[in-house]
Scaffold this active site. Structure first.
Site, PDB file in Angstrom:
ATOM      1  N   LYS A  77       0.704  -1.168  -0.011  1.00 64.81           N
ATOM      2  CA  LYS A  77      -0.179   0.020   0.057  1.00 64.81           C
ATOM      3  C   LYS A  77       0.856   1.204   0.044  1.00 64.81           C
ATOM      4  O   LYS A  77       1.979   1.210   0.700  1.00 64.81           O
ATOM      5  CB  LYS A  77      -0.998   0.385   1.360  1.00 64.81           C
ATOM      6  N   SER A 152      -9.676   2.177   2.912  1.00 59.68           N
ATOM      7  CA  SER A 152      -8.768   2.875   1.994  1.00 59.68           C
ATOM      8  C   SER A 152      -7.967   2.022   1.306  1.00 59.68           C
ATOM      9  O   SER A 152      -7.282   2.506   0.101  1.00 59.68           O
ATOM     10  CB  SER A 152      -7.977   3.894   3.130  1.00 59.68           C
ATOM     11  N   SER A 176     -10.052  -0.508   6.958  1.00 64.59           N
ATOM     12  CA  SER A 176      -9.435  -0.290   5.828  1.00 64.59           C
ATOM     13  C   SER A 176      -8.819  -1.230   4.931  1.00 64.59           C
ATOM     14  O   SER A 176      -8.538  -1.424   3.840  1.00 64.59           O
ATOM     15  CB  SER A 176      -8.691   0.871   5.702  1.00 64.59           C
TER      16      SER A 176
END
Length: 474
Positions: A77, A152, A176
């Site tokens: 990420k 996210s 997330s």
């Protein structure tokens, strides 16, 4: 054989036997990323770096090196620091930022021989539940490209679902990892707070943030978890991992699973049906179902958004055009520099949460909001700890709906409701996993299993039991 369709564990076995090489697996992933580029899962793809690392992994294996992650291509990420590879947090503020060091988790994965394919797209500074808040454009859900992947960690979940990587790292502050895992139909593990070092993770809300794993199976998630847990001298909140490892067998005979009546009030009919089928499946395998009550359930979402926004307003104060990030042009003094830089480079959702955080911390409102939320956090934690003293885990839907269409949730308050099942886990610092369990209206549904502190293996083992039934559920 389509290499990218393999699970991480299946690939690892083929690398060990010599049936495949790391270079072959990495090339297959890079080709897959290129051919499905429209999904927008990656902010940065490290083609040359990945192939060079794959060659070294094959050479190491030829010399006798072993390891479940040796030569396995994964993704990271884009809020987790990577030395020499830009880390943008999907924000215009950090569009050109290249960290001088690897996050501890990245270093551990590299030491285990994993191949970093690139950095995945996300909601800006991890603030969002749809991945529509990225400065680099929204990610398109591979299951239906008209729908969001969740957030996210949308790029991290979707790249695994799209067979672009064999696993990925995400971060989870209020769901997330788990919510996009549910929307995309993959496994998403949020570990116990302190189990995994946060050194190198760009902070959103420091008391809630946790790095975790997205994968194709619970077995794959356990392999990744084993590589990244442990105390780190660079993170004072990290702890020695006291949980157990060992192969998962999916045996749930005799375990007790808590199910709260309050959970039924928020989920769509199709999602709730899958959760109930998961309960029935586990019961048929010998698990005991215990009805419990989570009286604080309705308060958890408000507590989370007060506390997380307060911490975000503090953590993001460093991005001012001086110490970190890009700088606005044409300013008269330092105050105008701050104002113009933050106005120009922060997105709408980030600004919204900073303003909310400043408000709840301001004089006259601190006691009414932040202090009250902090006290309620203790109440919520005690309630979950009490339930888990009588149960091995707690089962709920991961998200109240399947993945919504782009633009469907324009009201921020409604978007926040998508985290209603996941935020209590972060408030309490507990581990949880989302496991795919069938579909609703043709879209993936995730079931969440919440465990005791450092009980990751237990919930993954229960998740594996669900995986046995999931393929039969449509």
């Amino acid at each position: 054989m389509e290499i990218t369709n393999l699970t991480l564990c299946e690939l690892s076995e083929k690398l060990e036997s010599g049936e495949l090489t790391s270079v072959q697996a990495t090339e297959a992933c890079l080709d897959r990323i290129k051919n499905t580029e429209r999904l927008n899962n990656f902010v940065t793809v490290c083609d040359k770096l990945a192939l060079d690392s794959a060659k070294k992994a094959d050479e190491a294996r030829a010399r006798g090196a072993k390891g479940k992650l040796l030569g396995v291509p994964i993704a990271i990420k884009d809020n987790i620091s990577t030395q020499g590879v830009r880390t943008t947090c999907a924000s215009r503020f950090l569009s050109d930022y290249v960290p001088p060091y690897d996050a501890t988790v990245v270093k551990k994965l590299k030491d285990a021989g994993a191949i970093v394919l690139g950095k995945t797209n996300m909601d800006e500074f991890a603030m969002g539940s749809t991945n529509e808040n990225s400065a680099f454009g929204a990610v398109k859900n591979v299951r239906d490209e008209n729908r969001v992947p969740g957030g996210s960690s949308g790029g991290s979940a979707n790249c695994v679902a799209a067979d672009q990587a064999f696993a990925s790292l995400g971060s989870d502050t209020g769901g997330s990892i788990r919510q996009p895992a549910s929307y995309c139909g993959v496994v998403g593990l949020k570990p116990t707070y302190s189990a995994v070092s946060r050194n190198g993770l760009v902070a959103f809300a420091s008391s809630l943030d946790q790095i975790g794993v997205l994968s194709k199976s619970c077995d794959d998630a356990l392999v990744m978890l084993e590589a990244i847990v442990g105390k780190d001298p660079f993170d004072s909140t990290s702890a020695e991992y006291v949980g157990k490892f060992g192969a998962l067998d999916g045996n749930v005979d005799g375990i007790t699973i808590g199910v709260a009546d309050e959970f039924a009030s928020c989920a769509d009919k199709g999602v709730l049906q899958r959760a109930n089928e998961a309960i029935t499946a586990l019961e048929s395998m010998g698990a005991k179902i215990k009805r419990v009550s989570v009286k604080s359930f309705d308060a958890a979402l408000a507590v989370y958004y007060v506390l997380s926004s307060a911490e975000a307003s503090s953590n993001l104060a460093r991005f001012d055009g001086v110490k970190y990030g890009n700088r606005a042009k044409d300013y008269k003094d330092v105050n105008e520099l701050y104002k113009k830089s933050r106005t120009e480079f922060f997105g709408a959702e980030v600004k919204r949460r900073i303003m909310l955080g400043n408000y709840v911390l301001s004089s006259g409102y601190y006691d009414a909001y932040y202090l009250r939320a902090s006290k309620l956090r203790t109440v919520i934690k005690r309630e979950f700890d009490a339930i888990l003293s009588e149960c091995d885990c707690i089962l709920s839907p991961t998200a109240p709906t399947v993945a919504p269409c782009f633009g469907e949730q324009s009201d921020p308050a409604k978007v926040y409701l998508s985290d209603i099942y996941t935020v209590p886990v972060n408030i309490c610092g507990l581990p949880a996993v989302s496991v795919p369990f069938g579909t609703s209206d043709g879209l993936p549904v995730g079931v969440q299993l919440i465990g005791k502190a450092f009980g990751e293996r237990s919930i993954l083992n229960t998740g594996k039991a669900l995986e046995k039934f999931a393929k039969e559920i449509r």
